[in-house]
Design an enzyme around this catalytic site. Structure first.
Site, short mmCIF file in Angstrom:
data_model
loop_
_atom_site.label_atom_id
_atom_site.label_comp_id
_atom_site.label_asym_id
_atom_site.label_seq_id
_atom_site.Cartn_x
_atom_site.Cartn_y
_atom_site.Cartn_z
N VAL A 187 70.37 96.77 -35.98
CA VAL A 187 70.10 98.16 -36.31
C VAL A 187 71.11 98.64 -37.34
O VAL A 187 72.32 98.42 -37.20
CB VAL A 187 70.18 99.05 -35.06
CG1 VAL A 187 69.73 100.46 -35.39
CG2 VAL A 187 69.32 98.48 -33.95
N GLY A 209 70.02 95.41 -31.27
CA GLY A 209 69.06 95.69 -30.19
C GLY A 209 68.29 94.44 -29.85
O GLY A 209 68.58 93.36 -30.36
N LYS A 258 65.72 99.49 -37.69
CA LYS A 258 65.81 98.28 -36.89
C LYS A 258 65.12 97.17 -37.63
O LYS A 258 63.93 97.24 -37.93
CB LYS A 258 65.17 98.51 -35.53
CG LYS A 258 65.28 97.32 -34.61
CD LYS A 258 64.87 97.70 -33.22
CE LYS A 258 64.72 96.48 -32.35
NZ LYS A 258 64.12 96.84 -31.07
N ASP A 305 63.93 97.37 -20.01
CA ASP A 305 65.33 97.10 -20.38
C ASP A 305 66.11 98.41 -20.46
O ASP A 305 66.82 98.66 -21.41
CB ASP A 305 65.39 96.33 -21.70
CG ASP A 305 66.77 95.70 -21.92
OD1 ASP A 305 67.52 95.57 -20.93
OD2 ASP A 305 67.09 95.37 -23.07
#
Ligand SMILES: *[C@@H]1O[C@H](CO)[C@@H](O)[C@H](O)[C@H]1NC(C)=O
Ligand SMILES: *[C@@H]1O[C@H](CO)[C@@H](O)[C@H](O)[C@H]1NC(C)=O
Ligand SMILES: *[C@@H]1O[C@H](CO)[C@@H](O)[C@H](O)[C@H]1NC(C)=O
Ligand SMILES: *[C@@H]1O[C@H](CO)[C@@H](O)[C@H](O)[C@H]1NC(C)=O
Ligand SMILES: *[C@@H]1O[C@H](CO)[C@@H](O)[C@H](O)[C@H]1NC(C)=O
Ligand SMILES: *[C@@H]1O[C@H](CO)[C@@H](O)[C@H](O)[C@H]1NC(C)=O
Ligand SMILES: *[C@@H]1O[C@H](CO)[C@@H](O)[C@H](O)[C@H]1NC(C)=O
Length: 829
Positions: free
Chosen positions: A525, A520, A539, A636
């Site tokens: 992740v 990510g 993450k 995003d």
């Protein structure tokens, strides 16, 4: 051998009788029969009955009825749903006492009608209404049916069919979905006109209610404001001591329309469009999430335009505030002040879909005032209202139990009077008393509040010093854990559990490559399994990242406050030394990207699922944009950032780049442009200006990708240099939008919904941010049937590919006057 000869003779017999039946009249006597390939056509040629089969490889054959115009591809009734004939030698005939039977090649009865009467000369007839009946040819009354298919509906309600219960015989006529689009066997869903309490239409899944149209108010179902008599169709409900049923009639007899219950539980009215030779969805029973039965629990009310959807009715509060905060609204609400049977009154609530009436009582002649008196007299009565809203209202409907499944309707909601303790109602006569009380109480109250505040402050300070727990007010900064062995600390008020490094190292197999599930923004992740067996996604913020801590804090702060069913849930975090990690819920189906762009997996997402995904993303995004305390711009949004849960519900993930704003600040200029090519709006990519409208742009790109199954970025077309947006825009202008649609979705039922989505997508990607709708408008556009504005040309609609260098061109006018701008120096993924 003998059998072969017998079959041959039988075959000869078929041909002899062929002329009696095939394509001829609409009746069948005891000397006639129908075999594979034969049909009966109703007197005026509207309906046809015969054998059909579904699925390319299936050898199963069924007897069904369909509109002659629409052909056997959409049967409106099926006889032997559970007992297909597995070869082509089935025969349908009428038997002596008055039965229709279907026999196979061994002459064994596969399916049969029943009748309590026995007659001399039975005939079967396909009426022009689509009703297949058995009657006595000698009976002067042609309406005297021994049996009729209208008493045993399949998944389709035809004009004139009764959906409901015959209270004399106890027969209930209801729809049952097919098991799948190729298998007519009864599936999970049923659709009823439920006679309990005051009748209402209900959908059930394996017996449990999943949708409720609301009680009939004289004009329409309380929860379906659009379904009223119009120039095409009229609706009605009959309630008397003999029967309770719902039916519809076509006002314009040249229009063909039915109501069907689909295998996956969508009930909708469809219309046959002759020109397109296809069915089009005219209206869906359940429109949005607020139509999910009991979503907000007792005394909760659902409003699709608010976030969260569920709110307690005024004067009520969540029964379990913790669950409520987590968007689990099922426990519902309770009164702030309990009822005291003798001294109660009522408060009027307006604009609602009336609650579930299965536990209700009604009287058609009482006035609203009489209704109030009756309700007040009975301590278990919780609410009352008019039964019929025509002519200023009449009749009485009272509820006996908790009020369940209320929603707010933006148009044509109804009034309901809910029982309330006298102290909530606030009597106007005692104002003087109140003033006196206030005069004494107010200074006391102020003193108390000040005291409480002081105490709170002291406690708060102490707590902060003691516990390494993240709060949303941000103690992420300097002090790290003094308390490393406390790997999971739960605290009240927005605080997040803190995981320790060891727990997460063990859970992810020491962050092994095998456990890595993705990359990510700002980190990798990993999938992890906690000691209790819970699966999580961890993450891990890359240690080298300069901006890391900043982004990390940002993400934690944002997500900790945001709870929505369309956002990935943050379970906790870990800060230890250089390590910074976020722990999320694990979603086994991974991301949307893995489905829509994959040759095989895309077939798993049919249109209803994709439409649900589009709507889910829209709601998640609206929640981010319009949350009252905080404005979040995702920055995003893309297919790989939309994860899918086990039921393919979308959840937006990766808030690493989200920015939060307070108050009415809606946009900003940024030095660091972050985002992903193909999803970035022109004003953001070029000038670094971002606002909620840049997310709307990304959303529009996503919608077009979901509908087309093609990536905007790297879209290639032999005829032009347009990207997906340009291509869609061109097709829209040339009215060839269907060519954009993923071939997997070309099932004519949904075409209007598909085209509507493309249209909304195009509105979202318009060049000028001001022209783009905001997310709440998008949600309304997707769910309504109103007219949409014409889209103006999109931003970034051409793309040239130069090997692996990303280069975009952006035109302000037309594709012919290209003004190329290259974007460099981005945080590449
Ligand atoms: C006919 O069959 C249906 C279902 O197969 C059953 O529910 C019904 O009671 C039967 N009616 C008579 C009159 O036997
Ligand atoms: C029906 O509801 C019951 C009780 O709420 C639940 O236990 C059961 O799983 C539900 N059945 C289905 C098919 O959803
Ligand atoms: C709708 O049309 C039906 C059939 O024409 C009629 O019986 C009914 O009264 C109408 N309902 C309303 C609310 O006008
Ligand atoms: C009935 O529907 C047809 C087809 O949509 C239309 O052409 C016709 O004008 C309609 N008739 C009336 C009376 O509305
Ligand atoms: C309920 O109302 C009655 C009559 O007004 C009153 O006497 C009684 O104290 C009330 N009870 C409570 C629990 O408020
Ligand atoms: C409805 O109320 C009226 C007036 O109170 C009464 O005369 C009538 O019997 C009631 N009907 C039923 C079915 O209870
Ligand atoms: C209140 O109404 C319900 C439903 O009509 C009835 O079952 C109950 O007996 C009534 N209670 C009283 C105290 O009248």
């Amino acid at each position: 051998m003998d059998i072969a000869i017998f079959q041959f003779i039988l075959l000869l017999l078929y041909f002899v009788f062929l002329h009696y039946v095939s394509g001829q009249g609409d009746t069948m006597t005891t000397t006639q029969f129908i075999k594979h390939g034969d049909t009966i056509v109703s007197s005026r040629g509207t309906f046809e009955l015969g054998f059909f089969s579904r699925g390319e490889t299936s050898t199963n054959h069924y007897v069904g009825i369909w509109y002659k115009k629409t052909s056997a591809t959409t049967p409106v009734w099926v006889a032997n749903r559970l007992a297909p004939i597995t070869n082509k030698y089935g025969v349908l005939k009428v038997f002596q006492p008055g039965l229709i039977v279907l026999v196979d090649d061994t002459n064994a009865i596969v399916w049969s009608t029943n009748s309590s009467k026995s007659v001399q000369n039975p005939v079967a007839q396909l009426l022009d209404t689509g009703n297949f009946v058995v009657r006595d040819a000698n009976d002067p009354n042609p309406e005297n049916f021994l049996w009729q298919s209208f008493d045993y509906p399949s998944d389709t309600l035809l004009e004139g069919m009764k959906l409901g219960t015959d209270l004399v015989t106890g027969l209930e006529r209801y729809l049952t979905s097919w098991r799948s689009s190729d298998d007519p066997a009864p599936g999970d869903y049923t659709y009823h006109c439920d006679p309990a309490g005051y009748p209402q239409n209900l959908m059930r899944k394996r017996g449990n209610v999943t949708f409720r149209a609301g009680p009939w108010n004289g004009i329409r179902w309380s929860g379906a404001p659009n379904l009223v008599n119009n120039s095409i169709i009229s609706f009605g409900v009959v309630i008397n001591s003999r029967e309770i049923y719902y039916k519809y009639e076509m006002v314009n007899k040249s229009v063909i329309s039915t109501f069907v219950l689909e295998p996956y539980g969508k009930a909708m009215r469809i219309i046959w469009i002759g020109k397109a030779r296809g069915w089009v969805n005219y209206h869906s029973a359940a429109v949005d999430d607020c139509d999910t039965y009991k979503l907000c629990g007792a005394y909760g009310t659902c409003n699709i335009l608010s976030d969260p959807f569920c709110q307690c009715l005024d004067k009520f509060e969540p029964k379990h505030p913790d669950d409520w905060e987590r968007s689990d609204w099922s426990s519902g609400c309770v009164r702030k002040i309990p009822l005291n049977c003798t001294g109660d009154g009522f408060i009027k609530y307006s604009g609602v879909k009336l609650p579930d009436t299965r536990n209700s009582w009604f009287n058609e002649t009482m006035t609203l005032h009489e209704c109030r008196v009756v309700c007040l007299r009975n301590c278990s009565c919780t609410a009352y209202t008019n039964l019929d809203i025509r002519n200023g209202g009449s009749g009485c409907l009272i509820w006996i139990d908790e009020l369940i499944d209320i929603r707010q309707l933006s148009q044509s909601g109804q009034d309901i009077y809910i029982r309330m303790s006298a102290s909530e109602i606030g009597s106007a006569g005692s104002t003087r008393k109140i003033t006196v009380i206030l005069a004494i109480a107010l200074p006391l109250l102020v003193a108390l509040i000040l005291l409480a505040l002081g105490l709170g402050l002291i406690l708060c300070k102490r707590k902060r010093r003691e516990n390494p727990v993240l709060t949303t007010t941000g103690i992420l900064g300097g002090h790290s854990n003094k308390n490393d062995n406390s790997n999971q600390i739960h605290q009240e008020n927005f605080e997040l559990p803190l995981f320790d490094l060891l727990t997460l190292t063990n859970a992810t197999n020491n962050f092994s490559l095998a456990n890595k599930i993705g990359e990510g923004g700002f980190g990798q992740v990993y999938k992890g399994v906690l000691e209790g067996g819970q699966e999580v996604a961890v993450k891990r913020l890359s240690e080298t990242s300069e901006q890391g801590l900043h982004e990390f804090k940002n993400e934690v702060k944002c997500i900790a406050k945001l709870q929505h069913r369309n956002l990935v849930k943050l379970l906790g975090c870990c800060i230890q030394g250089e390590e910074k990690m976020l722990v999320y819920e694990y979603l086994p189906n991974k991301s949307l990207e893995l489905y829509i762009f994959d040759e095989e997996r895309r077939a798993l997402l049919d249109w209803p699922k994709r439409f649900n995904i589009i709507n889910g993303i829209a709601r998640g995004l609206m929640y981010l944009h319009q949350d009252s305390r905080l404005r979040i711009i995702h920055r995003d949004l893309k297919a790989s950032n939309v994860l899918l849960d086990i039921e393919m519900n979308p959840k937006i993930s990766d808030f690493g780049m989200a920015r939060s704003f307070r108050g009415d600040e809606t946009g900003a200029n940024t030095r660091r442009v972050v985002g992903t090519y193909g999803y970035m709006s022109p004003e953001y990519a070029v000038e670094g200006i971002f606002s909620v409208k840049s997310d709307v742009f990304s959303f529009g790109v996503l919608v077009l990708e979901i509908v087309s199954g093609k990536k905007n970025r790297r879209f290639v077309h032999p005829d032009h240099h347009l990207n997906l947006l340009g291509h869609a825009w061109m097709l829209h202008n040339e009215e060839r939008m269907l060519e954009l649609v993923d071939p997997y979705l070309v099932d004519s039922y949904y075409i209007s919904e598909v085209l509507r989505s493309v249209h909304v997508g195009l509105l979202c990607v318009q060049q000028n941010p001001e022209d783009r709708p905001n997310m709440s408008t998008v949600i309304m556009m997707l769910s309504n049937e109103g007219i949409l504005p014409l889209p103006k040309h999109p931003g970034f609609f051409t793309e040239r590919k130069v090997k692996d260098i990303d280069q975009f061109s952006w035109s302000t006018q037309t594709p012919s006057s290209i003004n190329e701008i290259t974007i460099t120096q981005l945080n590449a993924r």
